[in-house]
Design an enzyme around this catalytic site. Structure first.
Site, PDB file in Angstrom:
ATOM      1  N   ALA A   1     -47.310 -69.198  68.537  1.00  0.00           N
ATOM      2  CA  ALA A   1     -46.946 -68.288  67.444  1.00  0.00           C
ATOM      3  C   ALA A   1     -47.268 -68.920  66.094  1.00  0.00           C
ATOM      4  O   ALA A   1     -47.824 -68.269  65.200  1.00  0.00           O
ATOM      5  CB  ALA A   1     -45.467 -67.929  67.535  1.00  0.00           C
TER       6      ALA A   1
ATOM      7  N   GLN B   1     -39.405 -71.328  69.948  1.00  0.00           N
ATOM      8  CA  GLN B   1     -40.132 -72.457  69.363  1.00  0.00           C
ATOM      9  C   GLN B   1     -41.590 -72.463  69.835  1.00  0.00           C
ATOM     10  O   GLN B   1     -42.148 -73.506  70.202  1.00  0.00           O
ATOM     11  CB  GLN B   1     -39.437 -73.771  69.715  1.00  0.00           C
ATOM     12  N   SER B   2     -42.229 -71.317  69.785  1.00  0.00           N
ATOM     13  CA  SER B   2     -43.609 -71.183  70.264  1.00  0.00           C
ATOM     14  C   SER B   2     -44.614 -71.863  69.341  1.00  0.00           C
ATOM     15  O   SER B   2     -44.726 -71.529  68.163  1.00  0.00           O
ATOM     16  CB  SER B   2     -43.964 -69.697  70.380  1.00  0.00           C
ATOM     17  N   ASN B   3     -45.376 -72.802  69.904  1.00  0.00           N
ATOM     18  CA  ASN B   3     -46.477 -73.425  69.165  1.00  0.00           C
ATOM     19  C   ASN B   3     -47.608 -72.422  68.949  1.00  0.00           C
ATOM     20  O   ASN B   3     -48.281 -72.437  67.916  1.00  0.00           O
ATOM     21  CB  ASN B   3     -47.011 -74.632  69.930  1.00  0.00           C
TER      22      ASN B   3
ATOM     23  N   ALA C   1     -41.894 -68.002  73.203  1.00  0.00           N
ATOM     24  CA  ALA C   1     -40.510 -68.454  73.105  1.00  0.00           C
ATOM     25  C   ALA C   1     -40.174 -68.735  71.644  1.00  0.00           C
ATOM     26  O   ALA C   1     -41.063 -68.832  70.795  1.00  0.00           O
ATOM     27  CB  ALA C   1     -40.305 -69.702  73.952  1.00  0.00           C
TER      28      ALA C   1
END
Length: 342
Positions: free
Chosen positions: A79, A75-77, A73
């Site tokens: 990523a 706001q992917s942690n 998503a």
């Protein structure tokens, strides 16, 4: 569970601490609450994906990859942490971001995890909600192969049988720490999303016949789908470990009562949980995973799901960076709460 058999890089700050939450326990009237600080794993401000990436990068290096591809998503942690380890290893990184919430808020789209992805030098590609992100990653992989690159595709959340080994290891780490503390654990609770964390914990605790149940609080899928997805990965992880068929479906529990309007969409219970953790224990949760996981934990305590004498361990999976992508909603929430208190 001889995890040394599997390729692994070591960059996480382990073991992460287990700490008591005495103030919150008193406020709720029991059970005895503890927290596993996997927000302290060290990579790019930490988080649960670091444990998974140790094994995924071990496999990628063994396969001589020179570029990492993953998705998540906006706001992917995951990523953020993937971009960070790619930079550290001198590898290129392609991040595919899906705007699952449909948000047009500038902070959500460019701040928080997104600005850190860019800081680490990852190439970002944006996709609308509902995109087949696995297919999109394969398309990018084929493009890179045509350019002579050697891409390594990491599933969202690092959640496959290789990544889940990180949380098999975490389960074993918790057992060692509990033994050292003289702590009899009765329950482990955490937020469950892409399934890798829960599958690894279940494979670790159930596979080692500890008798410690793992309770997942879903942040995305309805209960039947979440439990089916987790168990599918539990089976794959068990097979990877050489204990195929050792873990039954009953070991997987995922409560989806706290998802609210969808993945990444704030709820009142999440706001309350974040306030309580902050103002009783000085702990910061995130709005997507641990906030909703903690909302489930608090509600279950209030409903008497646990005995007052139970020791319940909540796993903090990190993600606080994402808070800066939710400044507008949190400003509104804190203003409402302060007005009500006044």
């Amino acid at each position: 569970m001889h995890l040394a058999r599997f390729p692994r890089l070591r960059f996480a700050h382990l073991p992460t601490p287990i700490e008591p939450m005495e103030n919150l326990s008193r406020l709720l009237g029991g059970p005895k609450l503890w927290i596993k600080r996997d927000d302290c794993t060290g990579l790019a401000t930490g988080g649960n994906k670091t444990r998974k990436l140790e094994y995924l990068l071990g496999d990628a290096i063994e396969k001589k990859a020179d570029v990492l591809i993953t998705q998540g998503a906006t706001q992917s942690n995951h990523a953020r942490q993937t971009a960070a380890i790619a930079a550290r290893m001198g590898m290129a990184c392609e991040i595919l971001l899906e705007n699952r919430t449909g948000s047009k808020d500038r902070d959500y789209l460019v701040s928080g995890n997104v600005i850190m992805d860019r800081l680490f030098g990852a190439r970002l590609r944006d996709y609308p909600a509902g995109t087949d992100m696995n297919a999109a990653m394969q398309t990018v992989a084929e493009e890179l192969k045509a350019e002579g690159k050697r891409p390594y595709v990491i599933p969202g959340g690092g959640s496959n049988a290789i990544g889940a080994l990180g949380y098999v290891g975490c389960a074993l780490e918790i057992l060692t720490q509990a033994s050292d503390l003289g702590l009899k654990l009765d329950h482990v609770v955490h937020a469950t999303g892409s399934t890798g964390t829960q599958a690894g914990l279940v494979a670790g605790f159930a596979g080692a016949r500890t008798g410690i149940p793992v309770y997942g609080v879903s942040v995305r899928a309805p209960r039947p789908a979440q439990e089916a997805n987790v168990y599918k990965l539990v089976e794959a992880t068990a097979e990877h470990l050489g204990i195929k068929g050792a873990i039954g479906k009953e070991a997987v529990v995922a409560n989806s009562d706290y998802v609210g309007d969808g993945y990444g969409v704030p709820t009142e219970g999440m706001y309350e949980a974040m306030r309580l953790f902050a103002r009783t224990e000085g702990l910061v949760l995130d709005p997507v995973y641990t906030g909703k996981g903690a909302a489930g934990l608090i509600d279950l305590c209030r409903k008497g799901h646990f005995k007052s004498s139970d020791n319940v361990l909540f796993i903090h999976t990190g993600g606080q960076v994402g808070l800066f992508g939710y400044t507008g909603p949190f400003d509104d929430m804190l203003s409402r709460r302060n007005d009500a208190a006044g």
